[in-house]
Design a protein around this motif. Structure first.
Motif, PDB file in Angstrom:
ATOM      1  N   ILE A  13      -6.158  -0.195  10.673  1.00 11.10           N
ATOM      2  CA  ILE A  13      -7.599  -0.024  10.410  1.00 11.10           C
ATOM      3  C   ILE A  13      -7.846   0.013   8.901  1.00 11.10           C
ATOM      4  O   ILE A  13      -8.769  -0.623   8.381  1.00 11.10           O
ATOM      5  CB  ILE A  13      -8.131   1.282  11.064  1.00 11.10           C
ATOM      6  N   HIS A  14      -7.001   0.751   8.196  1.00 11.36           N
ATOM      7  CA  HIS A  14      -7.158   0.837   6.733  1.00 11.36           C
ATOM      8  C   HIS A  14      -7.040  -0.561   6.103  1.00 11.36           C
ATOM      9  O   HIS A  14      -7.872  -0.950   5.273  1.00 11.36           O
ATOM     10  CB  HIS A  14      -6.078   1.788   6.192  1.00 11.36           C
ATOM     11  N   THR A  15      -6.053  -1.333   6.537  1.00 10.23           N
ATOM     12  CA  THR A  15      -5.829  -2.650   5.937  1.00 10.23           C
ATOM     13  C   THR A  15      -6.996  -3.592   6.235  1.00 10.23           C
ATOM     14  O   THR A  15      -7.446  -4.335   5.361  1.00 10.23           O
ATOM     15  CB  THR A  15      -4.498  -3.250   6.454  1.00 10.23           C
ATOM     16  N   GLY A  50       0.832  -1.207   0.000  1.00  7.98           N
ATOM     17  CA  GLY A  50       0.000   0.000   0.000  1.00  7.98           C
ATOM     18  C   GLY A  50       0.865   1.254   0.000  1.00  7.98           C
ATOM     19  O   GLY A  50       2.066   1.185   0.266  1.00  7.98           O
ATOM     20  N   LYS A  51       0.253   2.368  -0.260  1.00  6.36           N
ATOM     21  CA  LYS A  51       1.015   3.630  -0.343  1.00  6.36           C
ATOM     22  C   LYS A  51       1.394   4.178   1.032  1.00  6.36           C
ATOM     23  O   LYS A  51       2.220   5.070   1.135  1.00  6.36           O
ATOM     24  CB  LYS A  51       0.184   4.684  -1.097  1.00  6.36           C
ATOM     25  N   ARG A  52       0.721   3.694   2.085  1.00  8.41           N
ATOM     26  CA  ARG A  52       1.002   4.118   3.475  1.00  8.41           C
ATOM     27  C   ARG A  52       0.721   5.605   3.696  1.00  8.41           C
ATOM     28  O   ARG A  52       1.412   6.276   4.497  1.00  8.41           O
ATOM     29  CB  ARG A  52       2.458   3.830   3.891  1.00  8.41           C
ATOM     30  N   ARG A  85      -6.309  -7.226  -5.164  1.00 15.84           N
ATOM     31  CA  ARG A  85      -6.038  -6.059  -4.313  1.00 15.84           C
ATOM     32  C   ARG A  85      -4.541  -5.798  -4.352  1.00 15.84           C
ATOM     33  O   ARG A  85      -3.756  -6.688  -4.090  1.00 15.84           O
ATOM     34  CB  ARG A  85      -6.522  -6.359  -2.896  1.00 15.84           C
ATOM     35  N   ARG A  86      -4.152  -4.583  -4.639  1.00 15.58           N
ATOM     36  CA  ARG A  86      -2.738  -4.199  -4.700  1.00 15.58           C
ATOM     37  C   ARG A  86      -1.943  -5.171  -5.575  1.00 15.58           C
ATOM     38  O   ARG A  86      -0.828  -5.582  -5.239  1.00 15.58           O
ATOM     39  CB  ARG A  86      -2.128  -4.141  -3.297  1.00 15.58           C
ATOM     40  N   GLY A  87      -2.569  -5.582  -6.681  1.00 11.09           N
ATOM     41  CA  GLY A  87      -1.875  -6.412  -7.668  1.00 11.09           C
ATOM     42  C   GLY A  87      -1.738  -7.871  -7.280  1.00 11.09           C
ATOM     43  O   GLY A  87      -1.071  -8.636  -7.985  1.00 11.09           O
TER      44      GLY A  87
HETATM   45  C1  GRG Z   1     -15.015  -2.114   6.893  1.00 11.83           C
HETATM   46  C2  GRG Z   1     -16.030  -3.422   4.967  1.00 11.83           C
HETATM   47  C3  GRG Z   1     -15.465  -2.168   5.477  1.00 11.83           C
HETATM   48  C4  GRG Z   1     -15.380  -1.125   4.644  1.00 11.83           C
HETATM   49  C5  GRG Z   1     -15.006   0.229   5.011  1.00 11.83           C
HETATM   50  C6  GRG Z   1     -12.710   2.080   3.568  1.00 11.83           C
HETATM   51  C7  GRG Z   1     -13.720   1.116   3.114  1.00 11.83           C
HETATM   52  C8  GRG Z   1     -15.020   1.120   3.813  1.00 11.83           C
HETATM   53  C9  GRG Z   1     -13.495   0.252   2.139  1.00 11.83           C
HETATM   54  C10 GRG Z   1     -12.222   0.132   1.432  1.00 11.83           C
HETATM   55  C11 GRG Z   1     -12.385   0.168  -0.057  1.00 11.83           C
HETATM   56  C12 GRG Z   1     -12.380   1.509  -0.686  1.00 11.83           C
HETATM   57  C13 GRG Z   1     -12.339   1.538  -2.162  1.00 11.83           C
HETATM   58  C14 GRG Z   1     -12.411   2.610   0.010  1.00 11.83           C
HETATM   59  C15 GRG Z   1     -12.368   3.944  -0.528  1.00 11.83           C
HETATM   60  C16 GRG Z   1     -11.120   4.578  -0.035  1.00 11.83           C
HETATM   61  C17 GRG Z   1      -9.952   4.166  -0.833  1.00 11.83           C
HETATM   62  C18 GRG Z   1      -9.771   4.805  -2.137  1.00 11.83           C
HETATM   63  C19 GRG Z   1      -9.139   3.257  -0.345  1.00 11.83           C
HETATM   64  C20 GRG Z   1      -7.856   2.890  -0.972  1.00 11.83           C
HETATM   65  O1  GRG Z   1      -6.878   3.583  -0.262  1.00 11.83           O
HETATM   66  P1  GRG Z   1      -5.378   3.697  -0.765  1.00 11.83           P
HETATM   67  O2  GRG Z   1      -5.363   4.152  -2.207  1.00 11.83           O
HETATM   68  O3  GRG Z   1      -4.931   2.187  -0.716  1.00 11.83           O
HETATM   69  O4  GRG Z   1      -4.624   4.510   0.214  1.00 11.83           O
HETATM   70  P2  GRG Z   1      -3.454   1.580  -0.587  1.00 11.83           P
HETATM   71  O5  GRG Z   1      -3.562   0.242  -1.288  1.00 11.83           O
HETATM   72  O6  GRG Z   1      -2.469   2.492  -1.229  1.00 11.83           O
HETATM   73  O7  GRG Z   1      -3.218   1.419   0.870  1.00 11.83           O
END
Ligand code: GRG
Length: 291
Positions: free
Chosen positions: A75-77, A43-45, A94-96
């Protein structure tokens, strides 16, 4: 390189993220492996970097803020793992890489998400900061990632499926689903550093602007992006019959909105003066990102 200090901060975060796993990943637990699988998938962190940048901007110690930064990324992960499950978006990539449940199965993926969610609060509790800062960090992360924030936004997203949500409803959903955790990440950095109200309010304004710009950019990339670069399927919004900023406003208007929100984010940094140069660079990078 996004800016001079980015790689160094990234290295600090990468090493801290895996600290808890030293104890239990060795012990063959498939759930722990599933947690680690998605964490290390590149992920981009952005969220933990935001925490460290705001901690630095507000005069704090970045080492002390690291557990808060990790909590935001956990939380994001977890949200990505759960979002890919068949009962949610049912995404295989997801992420390739194959999504967590494609490799470890649904039950393990569900538990891996739960494991990361609970680990986030344990990580906050382990910070070498005052009890008051830890209490505030728990409250902030719980509020922004819960029913009033990310979970609430996801619930609206599910409810809106198949309906043609208008721009206000879409914006409200994204403020909660995407923006809230970005705000939490920024605010956690402020709390770690003992920021004052003016600084916290500037951080919220910055986060609100980059959060919305981030989601609009995500919708743009879903149309214009390259699956190989993004590491996930493009065109999924259209095929899921969802309203998006691009479907409602068109590509050109979306590009303008991203630029104007990015300018808004940069303006919000005024209170930090030259100490906020990295955050300015980060906002500009997010507006131009290709993944
Ligand atoms: C708890 C089921 C559940 C969902 C929560 C945040 C979210 C809602 C779902 C994640 C999927 C999603 C497309 C969310 C929109 C925000 C987004 C663009 C997330 C991707 O974030 P990046 O680009 O990801 O920072 P990396 O892979 O770089 O960490």
């Amino acid at each position: 390189m996004i800016y001079k200090d980015f790689e160094r901060k990234l290295a600090l975060i990468e090493s801290a993220l895996y600290t808890p796993f030293k104890e239990y990943v060795q012990g063959q637990s498939e759930v722990a492996q599933a947690m680690r699988y998605t964490l290390e998938s590149g992920g981009k962190r952005i969220r933990p970097v935001l925490t460290l940048e705001f901690a630095q901007c507000c005069g704090g110690n970045e080492e002390a803020a690291l557990p808060f930064a990790c909590a935001a990324e956990y939380i994001h992960t977890y949200s990505l793992i759960h979002d890919d499950l068949p009962c949610m978006d049912n995404d295989d990539l997801r992420r390739g890489r194959p999504s967590c449940h494609k490799v470890y199965g649904e039950a393990n993926a569900l538990l891996a998400g739960d494991g990361l969610l609970t680990l986030a609060f344990g990580m906050i509790a382990s910070a070498d900061l005052s009890a008051e800062k830890i209490r505030r960090a728990c409250a902030v992360l719980s509020r922004y990632s819960g029913i009033e924030g990310m979970i609430g936004g996801q619930a609206i997203d599910l409810y809106n499926e198949g309906k043609n949500a208008g721009i206000d409803s879409l914006r409200r959903m994204d403020e909660m689903k995407t923006g809230a955790l970005i705000t939490a990440a920024c605010e956690l950095g402020c709390i770690a550093a003992g920021a004052d109200d003016e600084q916290i309010s500037a951080a919220r304004e910055y986060a609100s602007c980059i959060g919305l710009a981030f989601q609009i950019k995500d919708d743009i990339l879903d149309i214009t992006g390259d699956t190989a670069v993004l590491g996930k399927k493009t065109g999924s919004d259209g095929s899921n019959d969802k309203s998006t900023y691009v479907s409602l406003l068109g590509l050109a208007e979306c590009e303008r909105a991203v630029d104007s929100l990015t300018q808004g984010a940069v303006s919000a940094l005024g209170v930090f003066a030259e100490r906020s140069e990295n955050l300015r660079e980060l906002a500009l990078y997010l507006a131009k990102r290709e993944k």
